[in-house]
Enzyme design. Structure first.
Site, short mmCIF file in Angstrom:
data_model
loop_
_atom_site.label_atom_id
_atom_site.label_comp_id
_atom_site.label_asym_id
_atom_site.label_seq_id
_atom_site.Cartn_x
_atom_site.Cartn_y
_atom_site.Cartn_z
CB ALA A 65 -0.89 -0.03 1.24
N GLY A 109 0.90 -5.07 1.00
CA GLY A 109 -0.29 -5.17 0.15
C GLY A 109 0.00 -5.79 -1.20
CD GLU A 132 2.10 -5.47 5.66
OE1 GLU A 132 2.96 -6.34 5.93
OE2 GLU A 132 1.28 -5.60 4.73
N1 CAA Z 1 4.61 3.33 -0.61
C1 CAA Z 1 5.01 4.51 -1.14
N2 CAA Z 1 6.14 4.68 -1.82
C2 CAA Z 1 6.94 3.61 -1.98
C3 CAA Z 1 6.61 2.35 -1.46
C4 CAA Z 1 5.38 2.23 -0.74
N3 CAA Z 1 4.95 1.06 -0.25
N4 CAA Z 1 7.61 1.48 -1.76
C5 CAA Z 1 8.52 2.18 -2.46
N5 CAA Z 1 8.12 3.45 -2.59
C6 CAA Z 1 8.84 4.55 -3.27
C7 CAA Z 1 10.00 5.06 -2.45
O1 CAA Z 1 9.57 5.95 -1.46
C8 CAA Z 1 10.85 5.69 -3.53
O2 CAA Z 1 10.29 6.94 -3.85
P1 CAA Z 1 11.26 8.24 -4.03
O3 CAA Z 1 12.10 7.90 -5.22
O4 CAA Z 1 10.29 9.34 -4.28
O5 CAA Z 1 12.05 8.35 -2.79
C9 CAA Z 1 10.62 4.78 -4.73
O6 CAA Z 1 9.42 4.06 -4.46
C10 CAA Z 1 11.73 3.77 -4.91
O7 CAA Z 1 11.88 3.04 -3.70
P2 CAA Z 1 13.29 2.88 -2.94
O8 CAA Z 1 14.18 4.05 -3.24
O9 CAA Z 1 12.98 2.60 -1.51
O10 CAA Z 1 13.86 1.61 -3.68
P3 CAA Z 1 14.84 0.49 -3.11
O11 CAA Z 1 15.19 -0.36 -4.27
O12 CAA Z 1 15.91 1.07 -2.30
O13 CAA Z 1 13.91 -0.39 -2.09
C11 CAA Z 1 11.91 -1.55 -1.40
C12 CAA Z 1 12.79 -1.09 -2.58
C13 CAA Z 1 12.64 -2.62 -0.58
C14 CAA Z 1 10.66 -2.17 -2.00
C15 CAA Z 1 11.57 -0.33 -0.50
O14 CAA Z 1 11.04 0.71 -1.34
C16 CAA Z 1 10.56 -0.60 0.55
O15 CAA Z 1 10.89 -1.16 1.58
N6 CAA Z 1 9.28 -0.21 0.33
C17 CAA Z 1 8.25 -0.30 1.32
C18 CAA Z 1 7.76 -1.74 1.50
C19 CAA Z 1 6.70 -1.81 2.57
O16 CAA Z 1 6.91 -1.49 3.72
N7 CAA Z 1 5.48 -2.27 2.19
C20 CAA Z 1 4.36 -2.39 3.08
C21 CAA Z 1 3.46 -1.18 2.98
S1 CAA Z 1 2.15 -1.17 4.17
C22 CAA Z 1 0.93 -2.16 3.49
O17 CAA Z 1 1.06 -2.70 2.43
C23 CAA Z 1 -0.30 -2.30 4.34
C24 CAA Z 1 -1.28 -3.30 3.88
O18 CAA Z 1 -1.20 -4.45 4.22
C25 CAA Z 1 -2.40 -2.92 3.04
#
Ligand code: CAA
Length: 258
Positions: A65, A109, A132
């Site tokens: 998400a 998500g 999460e």
């Molecule tokens: N939401 C919003 N933006 C996100 C995102 C997310 N879930 N995942 C990645 N992005 C964005 C980053 O903020 C970044 O944006 P900017 O360039 O503007 O800074 C862009 O995507 C690229 O991401 P990274 O620079 O972080 O890329 P990376 O290769 O270093 O890492 C990753 C990749 C491991 C996927 C890392 O982005 C990450 O950990 N993302 C979050 C994963 C996460 O926590 N997901 C769970 C969300 S909560 C949820 O899903 C609740 C539910 O159950 C419904």
């Protein structure tokens, strides 16, 4: 129909939906999920579509998400807005077969959306996780329930409590994915399987999907009872007569989807 956050392409009888927010690792924001819901409504109503493939890009199926969109939400925002339930659950209600083709990250998500599909084909680059807990929340689109049913309590609990990711090999061993294919062949393979399914009797395929899904919702005895009734019901299809006649006559069946 054109969408802002997804692409929809018809390849013969198969619709390929590509999540398309590459700048945000396909983070699932409200606009994307509304697009996905609208596309599924459209594709379900389209008789040309026999099966659907849901995919992302080579880096990410979806990284969850959209954290930035959700960070300032309150309980009341979630509750009154029916967050998740509103659009996300459209996918699990889809009656046509949906295959998730996952390369790269399927996190939070994103992993949950993949698990709402009928089965997951994984590229060798796929990484699955429910991170999460590292954000101070818990999975919210079925991760605690579906992951546990896929991989069992011990592995699901470890992943949900630590946020650790699994690679494609571990996901296949654990039963989360049906099989692994080389990343460069992922879409080709997914479309191939989807095309095979789309060539079968559509009502029989929908009945098979509904019946397998019943295994998650009921006791064994009730599930088997449901299966038996659905099995009997397939004999009301002219496709059953055609499928069995074709076997006996050593020819390919010509299903009419009725
Ligand atoms: N939401 C919003 N933006 C996100 C995102 C997310 N879930 N995942 C990645 N992005 C964005 C980053 O903020 C970044 O944006 P900017 O360039 O503007 O800074 C862009 O995507 C690229 O991401 P990274 O620079 O972080 O890329 P990376 O290769 O270093 O890492 C990753 C990749 C491991 C996927 C890392 O982005 C990450 O950990 N993302 C979050 C994963 C996460 O926590 N997901 C769970 C969300 S909560 C949820 O899903 C609740 C539910 O159950 C419904």
């Amino acid at each position: 129909m054109a969408y802002e956050n997804i692409h929809v392409e018809m390849l013969g009888t198969v619709a390929v939906i590509t999540l398309n927010r590459p700048q945000a690792m396909n983070a699932l924001n409200a606009a994307l999920m509304a697009d996905l819901k609208a596309a599924l409504d459209d594709l379900e109503g389209n008789p040309e579509v026999g099966a659907i493939v849901l995919t992302g890009n080579e880096k990410a199926f979806a990284a969850g998400a959209d954290i930035k969109e959700m960070q300032n939400k309150s309980f009341v925002d979630n509750y009154n807005g029916n967050f998740i339930t509103k659009d996300w659950e459209r996918l699990e209600q889809c009656r046509k077969p949906v295959i998730a083709a996952v390369a790269g990250y399927a996190l939070g998500g994103g992993c949950e959306v993949a698990m709402m599909c009928d089965f997951i084909l994984a590229a060798n680059t796929a990484k699955f996780g429910q991170p999460e807990i590292r954000l101070g929340i818990i999975p919210g689109s079925g991760g605690t329930q579906r992951l546990t049913r896929f991989v069992g309590k011990s592995k699901a609990m470890e992943m949900v409590l630590t946020g650790r990711m699994m690679d494609a090999e571990e996901a296949e061993r654990a039963g989360l994915v049906s099989r692994i294919v080389p990343a460069e062949k992922l879409i080709e393979e997914a479309v191939k399987v989807a095309t095979e399914i789309a060539a079968l009797s559509r009502p029989a395929v929908m009945m098979a999907k509904e019946t397998v899904n019943r295994a998650y919702e009921t006791t064994l005895a009730e599930g088997v009872h449901f299966e038996r009734r659905m099995f009997y019901a397939t004999f009301a299809l002219s496709d059953q007569k055609e499928g069995m006649a074709a076997f006996a006559e050593k020819r390919k069946p010509r299903f009419k989807n009725c």
